[in-house]
Design a protein around this motif. Structure first.
Motif, PDB file in Angstrom:
ATOM      1  N   ASP A   1       0.828  -1.197   0.000  1.00 19.44           N
ATOM      2  CA  ASP A   1       0.000   0.000   0.000  1.00 19.44           C
ATOM      3  C   ASP A   1       0.868   1.255   0.000  1.00 19.44           C
ATOM      4  O   ASP A   1       0.557   2.233  -0.700  1.00 19.44           O
ATOM      5  CB  ASP A   1      -0.909  -0.014   1.233  1.00 19.44           C
ATOM      6  CG  ASP A   1      -1.808   1.219   1.294  1.00 19.44           C
ATOM      7  OD1 ASP A   1      -2.689   1.350   0.422  1.00 19.44           O
ATOM      8  OD2 ASP A   1      -1.615   2.048   2.197  1.00 19.44           O
ATOM      9  N   MET A   2       1.969   1.231   0.759  1.00 14.20           N
ATOM     10  CA  MET A   2       2.882   2.369   0.779  1.00 14.20           C
ATOM     11  C   MET A   2       3.476   2.617  -0.601  1.00 14.20           C
ATOM     12  O   MET A   2       3.551   3.767  -1.059  1.00 14.20           O
ATOM     13  CB  MET A   2       4.014   2.114   1.776  1.00 14.20           C
ATOM     14  CG  MET A   2       3.611   2.195   3.232  1.00 14.20           C
ATOM     15  SD  MET A   2       4.994   1.810   4.328  1.00 14.20           S
ATOM     16  CE  MET A   2       6.093   3.174   3.960  1.00 14.20           C
ATOM     17  N   MET A   3       3.881   1.556  -1.268  1.00  8.71           N
ATOM     18  CA  MET A   3       4.492   1.711  -2.589  1.00  8.71           C
ATOM     19  C   MET A   3       3.493   2.216  -3.624  1.00  8.71           C
ATOM     20  O   MET A   3       3.860   2.946  -4.546  1.00  8.71           O
ATOM     21  CB  MET A   3       5.120   0.395  -3.032  1.00  8.71           C
ATOM     22  CG  MET A   3       6.443   0.121  -2.325  1.00  8.71           C
ATOM     23  SD  MET A   3       7.268  -1.397  -2.847  1.00  8.71           S
ATOM     24  CE  MET A   3       6.316  -2.631  -1.978  1.00  8.71           C
ATOM     25  N   SER A   4       2.221   1.838  -3.454  1.00 13.28           N
ATOM     26  CA  SER A   4       1.197   2.330  -4.383  1.00 13.28           C
ATOM     27  C   SER A   4       0.998   3.839  -4.247  1.00 13.28           C
ATOM     28  O   SER A   4       0.500   4.494  -5.171  1.00 13.28           O
ATOM     29  CB  SER A   4      -0.130   1.605  -4.135  1.00 13.28           C
ATOM     30  OG  SER A   4      -0.708   2.012  -2.899  1.00 13.28           O
ATOM     31  N   LYS A   5       1.401   4.403  -3.103  1.00 13.24           N
ATOM     32  CA  LYS A   5       1.287   5.838  -2.864  1.00 13.24           C
ATOM     33  C   LYS A   5       2.623   6.553  -3.020  1.00 13.24           C
ATOM     34  O   LYS A   5       2.728   7.743  -2.690  1.00 13.24           O
ATOM     35  CB  LYS A   5       0.734   6.078  -1.451  1.00 13.24           C
ATOM     36  CG  LYS A   5      -0.643   5.479  -1.218  1.00 13.24           C
ATOM     37  CD  LYS A   5      -1.057   5.597   0.243  1.00 13.24           C
ATOM     38  CE  LYS A   5      -2.416   4.953   0.473  1.00 13.24           C
ATOM     39  NZ  LYS A   5      -2.786   4.960   1.924  1.00 13.24           N
ATOM     40  N   SER A   6       3.622   5.840  -3.485  1.00 11.84           N
ATOM     41  CA  SER A   6       4.966   6.390  -3.566  1.00 11.84           C
ATOM     42  C   SER A   6       5.388   6.633  -5.009  1.00 11.84           C
ATOM     43  O   SER A   6       4.799   6.096  -5.949  1.00 11.84           O
ATOM     44  CB  SER A   6       5.969   5.436  -2.902  1.00 11.84           C
ATOM     45  OG  SER A   6       5.641   5.208  -1.554  1.00 11.84           O
ATOM     46  N   LYS A   7       6.440   7.425  -5.158  1.00 12.35           N
ATOM     47  CA  LYS A   7       7.044   7.664  -6.465  1.00 12.35           C
ATOM     48  C   LYS A   7       8.401   6.978  -6.495  1.00 12.35           C
ATOM     49  O   LYS A   7       9.220   7.176  -5.594  1.00 12.35           O
ATOM     50  CB  LYS A   7       7.213   9.163  -6.716  1.00 12.35           C
ATOM     51  CG  LYS A   7       7.824   9.503  -8.069  1.00 12.35           C
ATOM     52  CD  LYS A   7       7.958  11.012  -8.233  1.00 12.35           C
ATOM     53  CE  LYS A   7       8.493  11.371  -9.617  1.00 12.35           C
ATOM     54  NZ  LYS A   7       9.837  10.799  -9.867  1.00 12.35           N
ATOM     55  N   GLN A   8       8.623   6.166  -7.527  1.00 13.93           N
ATOM     56  CA  GLN A   8       9.898   5.460  -7.618  1.00 13.93           C
ATOM     57  C   GLN A   8      11.003   6.421  -8.052  1.00 13.93           C
ATOM     58  O   GLN A   8      10.864   7.172  -9.009  1.00 13.93           O
ATOM     59  CB  GLN A   8       9.801   4.291  -8.593  1.00 13.93           C
ATOM     60  CG  GLN A   8      11.035   3.393  -8.567  1.00 13.93           C
ATOM     61  CD  GLN A   8      10.845   2.106  -9.358  1.00 13.93           C
ATOM     62  OE1 GLN A   8       9.721   1.776  -9.775  1.00 13.93           O
ATOM     63  NE2 GLN A   8      11.923   1.368  -9.566  1.00 13.93           N
TER      64      GLN A   8
END
Length: 520
Positions: free
Chosen positions: A486-493
């Motif tokens: 869930d955190m990665m879905s809200k993050s920018k790579q």
């Protein structure tokens, strides 16, 4: 009788002392300059000879630093200081760099809380079962068991990826306390969260529940008033302040801090993670965008591990309990639960043996499929940097989740200096777009999870008292993975191109800051 808390003038003294201690770092540099100028003025032709003697002494100390065991990067910084600016280097080394400082924090040398023979035998049996199932995790558990941290079964765990939910659960379980409550936190700040917790603590204390609290002085210089401290004591709650700043102004021992986050209820339930007791952790107030944190509750045999570690710290600080150690053991047995858990702690008294750092290294090197890490800070030894690169090169999906809005910009700039090499080796870095990541967690191969108070930086590995729990083959591992997804879905790579496109000034300043990463 409970211990009397500091008077208001003493709290004022602590705040002044903290500022004075920090200012002493600046004064050492001025001492270096003043020594050079004085030697030049008064000795003229002989100044170079006197300064050569000082440089020679600095070089001798640098050699001793090189020969002693410990962190290579930590030693390198001290060696550079001692050789480049010997006067300032020697002053700072005497205050911060020696091997004696952590042993003089008014902490008594006390043995660990005795473990029953049946507990040691059960831990050995658990280790054998875990090793048969997963040899790599068996080796890690054996490493920690050798340092006195037992491996437990019959422990259930619940993961919290949100501070508000964590506090609701903690308060609900505090209300159920019948025998005792232990709280050990780096920050214990006034606000809505503390008001809710204190209301329960006051009621439980009046009902005869024994309550002990440890908090770090440096972490609370401006967060907890004298009136609040007195109110806590008046409620019949025992309070101990870790490393009072005013007591160590002349020696600058405030550099050592109790960064642990531990709550234990009746030896049956324990909490740990990155969450301190303060409103920002529940996003009641906004500081750096959305505050993302995590914690875990363990119920059953494993909770005693944190109770024993709290009790040892309490005794190290010169305090005693009103009952024998066995009084604080859990009174009920838990039903059988899948998997194993292993609470453990670390601190500068162990140096150069650092269980937290070694545990991170073993988790990274044992990853075969996936390795996800959340951390607010990143400043590590070359060995850990290389371990992450090797894991990615070997085909593991290595991901590092960091804040997009940092709380300390200088620490963030130091972290950036490491990221280029990681990205070049295929490590994926995600910046949490909504705000600040304060969670400290590791997930490996959907088999093992670590949740605790530990950052990936020199302070955690060298200077702080920390805690964490390892959970092997427990359902909670999947709960952590879901939150990380869930955190990665809200993050920018973050990309290597972005890293390379930083301004030359930022690159230069970040590199300079990295030289002092051990002090940040």
């Amino acid at each position: 009788m409970h211990k009397k808390l500091p008077h208001p003038q003493e709290r004022t003294e602590r705040r002044i002392s903290a500022a004075a201690s920090i200012g002493m770092c600046v004064l050492t540099v001025l001492a270096q300059i003043a020594t050079t100028l004085l030697l030049t003025y008064f000795l003229r032709e002989k100044a170079s000879y006197v300064y050569s003697v000082l440089e020679f002494i600095g070089a001798i100390i640098a050699i001793r630093v090189y020969q002693r065991p410990g962190s290579p990067s930590y030693k390198l910084v001290w060696m550079c200081l001692l050789l480049a600016v010997p006067v300032a280097g020697m002053i700072l080394f005497c205050l911060w760099g020696g091997t004696h400082q952590a042993k003089q924090l008014s902490l008594r040398k006390v043995p660990p809380i005795p473990q029953r023979e049946s507990q040691r035998m059960a831990s050995e049996a658990n280790l054998s079962r875990l090793t048969r199932k997963s040899p790599a995790w068996g080796r890690l558990a054996a490493y920690l068991q050798k340092r006195g941290f037992l491996l437990h079964r019959n422990t259930a765990a619940r993961y919290f990826g949100d501070g508000a939910a964590f506090f609701d659960d903690l308060i609900a379980h505090l209300r159920q306390a019948e025998v005792y409550i232990f709280l050990e936190y780096y920050i214990l700040a006034e606000g809505q969260i503390w008001d809710r917790i204190f209301a329960v603590l006051k009621e439980r204390a009046a009902a005869g529940v024994e309550i002990h609290i440890i908090f770090d002085d440096f972490g609370n210089l401006t967060r907890l008033s004298d009136a609040t401290l007195q109110t806590i004591q008046d409620a019949g709650i025992e309070v101990e302040v870790f490393n009072p700043v005013h007591r160590y102004v002349n020696r600058i021992y405030f550099n050592y801090r109790d960064h642990r986050k531990i709550a234990v209820i009746d030896g049956q339930t324990a909490y740990t993670g990155g969450i301190n007791i303060a409103d920002e952790y529940a996003n009641i107030v906004e500081r750096f965008g959305h505050w993302k944190d995590s914690g875990v509750r363990i119920d059953g045999e494993g909770a005693w591990g944190f109770a024993a570690q709290f009790m040892q710290m309490w005794k190290m600080m010169g305090r005693t309990f009103s009952n024998e150690d066995d009084y604080y053991r859990p009174r009920h047995e838990m039903p059988e639960c899948p998997g194993w858990c292993q609470p453990f702690t670390d601190g500068p008294l162990n140096n150069p043996d650092n269980p937290v750092e070694e545990t991170y290294l073993q988790l990274i090197s044992s990853a075969q499929k996936m390795l996800y890490i959340t951390t607010p800070y990143y400043a590590v030894e070359e060995s850990m940097q290389q371990a992450l690169c090797i894991a990615a090169d070997a085909g593991a999906d290595v991901r590092l989740l960091v804040p997009a809005i940092p709380d300390k910009k200088y620490a963030y700039m130091v972290a950036e200096t490491y990221w280029g090499e990681l990205l070049a080796h295929g490590v994926k870095i995600y910046k949490y777009a909504p705000g600040f990541v304060h969670a400290k967690s590791v997930m490996v191969d959907r088999e093992v999870a670590l949740v605790g108070s530990t950052n990936m930086d020199y302070r955690t590995f060298q200077l702080h008292y920390e805690c964490a729990v390892l959970m092997y083959h427990m359902p909670v591992v999947e709960e952590l993975l879901e939150d990380m997804d869930d955190m990665m879905s809200k993050s920018k790579q973050y990309t290597l191109e972005e890293w390379n496109s930083r301004s030359w000034m930022r690159k230069m300043f970040s590199s300079i800051l990295r030289l002092g990463a051990i002090f940040l």
